[in-house]
Design an enzyme around this catalytic site. Structure first.
Site, PDB file in Angstrom:
ATOM      1  N   HIS A  51       0.849  -1.199   0.000  1.00  0.00           N
ATOM      2  CA  HIS A  51       0.000   0.000   0.000  1.00  0.00           C
ATOM      3  C   HIS A  51       0.884   1.249   0.000  1.00  0.00           C
ATOM      4  O   HIS A  51       2.068   1.207   0.345  1.00  0.00           O
ATOM      5  CB  HIS A  51      -0.956   0.013   1.203  1.00  0.00           C
ATOM      6  CG  HIS A  51      -0.268   0.052   2.533  1.00  0.00           C
ATOM      7  ND1 HIS A  51       0.256   1.212   3.075  1.00  0.00           N
ATOM      8  CD2 HIS A  51      -0.035  -0.942   3.442  1.00  0.00           C
ATOM      9  CE1 HIS A  51       0.782   0.941   4.255  1.00  0.00           C
ATOM     10  NE2 HIS A  51       0.626  -0.362   4.501  1.00  0.00           N
ATOM     11  N   CYS A  59       3.633  -4.407   6.637  1.00  0.00           N
ATOM     12  CA  CYS A  59       3.255  -4.227   5.234  1.00  0.00           C
ATOM     13  C   CYS A  59       4.426  -3.730   4.394  1.00  0.00           C
ATOM     14  O   CYS A  59       5.510  -3.422   4.896  1.00  0.00           O
ATOM     15  CB  CYS A  59       2.104  -3.225   5.137  1.00  0.00           C
ATOM     16  SG  CYS A  59       0.556  -3.887   5.784  1.00  0.00           S
TER      17      CYS A  59
END
Length: 481
Positions: free
Chosen positions: A416, A439
């Site tokens: 992301h 992430c």
């Protein structure tokens, strides 16, 4: 005259002498045949002439001892059974003495050369228990000759199923044979023809059974099936050659398509081609080949139960052509290299990410992976599949953080954008002390490009370094961010 008288006297004396001799012979015959049967006499075909009652009895006994039964059987087999095997013995009922006593010895001269021919019921005994012993020893009951009858049945003749006519075989019915032997012994019969006496077992069904014809047609339809599972660099074909191995005989002598054997074929195909969660060979951006470890969630996985049912029905219906297995999980490429040419590659040591489309690298960007100091390392060493796509997205588990592009691929980790990071933070050693929650923090433009290229199910390859594929794994559950 005197001479003539002497001749007459001589002739008269000779005649008297002859008469005396004949009278003596006749008298001897009377005496002899009071205790002996007339010359040429027979009892039931056994010669007893000149025999006493005891001698005649012995002759009858010998005849009984020589009694035999010839069994005419199938397969050109003939067996001879003797009276001794049944312990046959003469049973003296006084009939021979009675016949001798009734014989008129004064008439013996009238029976010279032909005697008398008697037909009487000769008594004898045998042991019924011996019949079973004889049956046990007969060749007709041995495995060499006693072949079971076969009913009309479906059989494979080369490459076609046909209905074979019934086979009479040569299996005697033991109880029937036993009764036939006892009857022959008690009647004095000399021959038993097994076929004429109907002593063999019979097949159950004839060869005109319409159900068998239909069964053969259905099986031949099955053999016409020709199905191929094409997996690019390998294929699995089902046709008449191996379908025969899927057909098994039933308990009643018929045939059926075995679902279990088809399941075995599908299981083997899955064993050779399933890649889901298994090790993968992968060529990195630098051209070096590494081995990604088992444990990811990317790859092919055949649903064996449903594929077996589908294949079973297809074969049963005689279908042909290419067919695809039914999958639990799918990858992008069905060849042995299932990663294909469109994927995301991430190297934690280099803090770099590449996105390939159709074999061409279209994105090469620095990133920030999980914070090593907090034990929030990004999982590495495997291939994962993108689980979802969301734009924009809000991470409720992380205080409502908002991102524009979200591609999760393992647990709560995903790719992301990270608006809170400056350009200078990407790459380098940021990840070690100030990394993400696990992430892949990505510059906005790169995140957007990857988002447009990568869809759900596409592979994401994460490795620590080319020398050390598996890096430090997260020590606790992480949240997106």
């Amino acid at each position: 005259m005197k001479r003539l008288s002497k001749n007459l006297v001589s002739m008269l004396m000779l005649l008297i002498l002859l008469i005396l001799i004949l009278a003596g012979v006749y008298a001897f015959g009377i005496y002899h045949f009071k205790t002996h049967f007339f010359t040429g006499s027979k009892i039931n075909g056994v010669s007893i002439g000149e025999m006493t009652a005891d001698e005649a009895r012995y002759a009858i006994e010998n005849q009984i001892r020589r009694y035999s039964i010839t069994c005419v059987e199938r397969n050109n087999l003939t067996e001879k059974l003797t009276g001794d095997q049944f312990y046959m013995q003469y049973k003296d009922d006084g009939m021979i003495e009675t016949l001798l006593q009734k014989q008129n010895p004064y008439l013996w001269v009238f029976y010279l050369g032909h005697g008398k021919d008697y037909q009487i019921d000769v008594g004898y005994t045998y042991e019924k228990e011996a019949v079973d012993t004889v049956l046990d020893a007969m060749k007709a009951f041995s495995p060499e000759y006693a072949t079971s009858p076969a009913s009309a049945r479906v059989t494979l003749d080369g490459t076609q199923f046909v209905v074979a006519d019934c086979d009479q075989g040569a299996l005697p019915n033991r109880e029937k044979v036993r009764r036939a032997l006892i009857k022959a012994i008690e009647n004095g019969d000399r021959t038993i023809d097994f076929d004429k006496e109907d002593l063999y077992e019979h097949p159950a069904k004839a060869g005109d059974n319409s159900k068998l014809q239909q069964e053969a047609e259905n099986l031949n339809k099955v053999l016409q099936s020709n199905i191929t599972y094409d997996m690019v660099d390998r294929s699995f074909t089902i046709n008449g050659d191996n379908i025969q191995s899927f057909i098994e005989q039933t308990d009643n002598g018929g045939f059926k398509l075995s679902r279990d054997k088809i399941a075995g074929f599908v299981k083997d195909m899955a064993f050779q081609t399933d890649t889901y969660g298994l090790k993968h060979k992968f060529t990195t951006h630098s051209g070096r080949q590494i081995v990604l470890q088992a444990g990811g969630d990317y790859g092919w996985c055949i649903n064996q139960e449903e594929t077996t049912t589908d294949l079973y029905n297809a074969i049963l219906n005689g279908e042909t052509g290419n067919r695809e297995p039914i999958y639990l999980f799918k990858a992008l490429n069905r060849s042995s290299d299932d990663i294909g040419n469109t994927y995301v590659e991430i190297c934690i040591e280099k803090q770099e990410m590449w996105c390939y489309k159709d074999g061409v690298c279209v994105v090469d960007t620095p990133v920030v992976t999980g914070n090593h100091s907090k034990g929030e390392d990004t999982p590495s060493g495997c291939v994962w599949a993108v689980d979802a796509k969301e734009s924009p997205a809000t991470f409720e588990d992380n205080g409502g953080v908002k991102v524009k592009f979200w591609l999760p691929f393992v647990d709560s980790c995903g790719i992301h954008d990270a608006s809170w990071r400056s350009a200078g933070e990407y790459g380098g050693t940021t990840w070690k002390m100030r990394g993400s929650n696990g992430c892949i923090n990505t510059p906005l433009d790169a995140a957007e490009q990857i988002y447009e290229i990568i869809s759900i199910g596409y592979p994401v390859i994460v490795y620590y370094s080319e020398d050390q594929v598996v890096g430090t794994q997260p020590t606790h559950e992480v949240v997106p961010g």
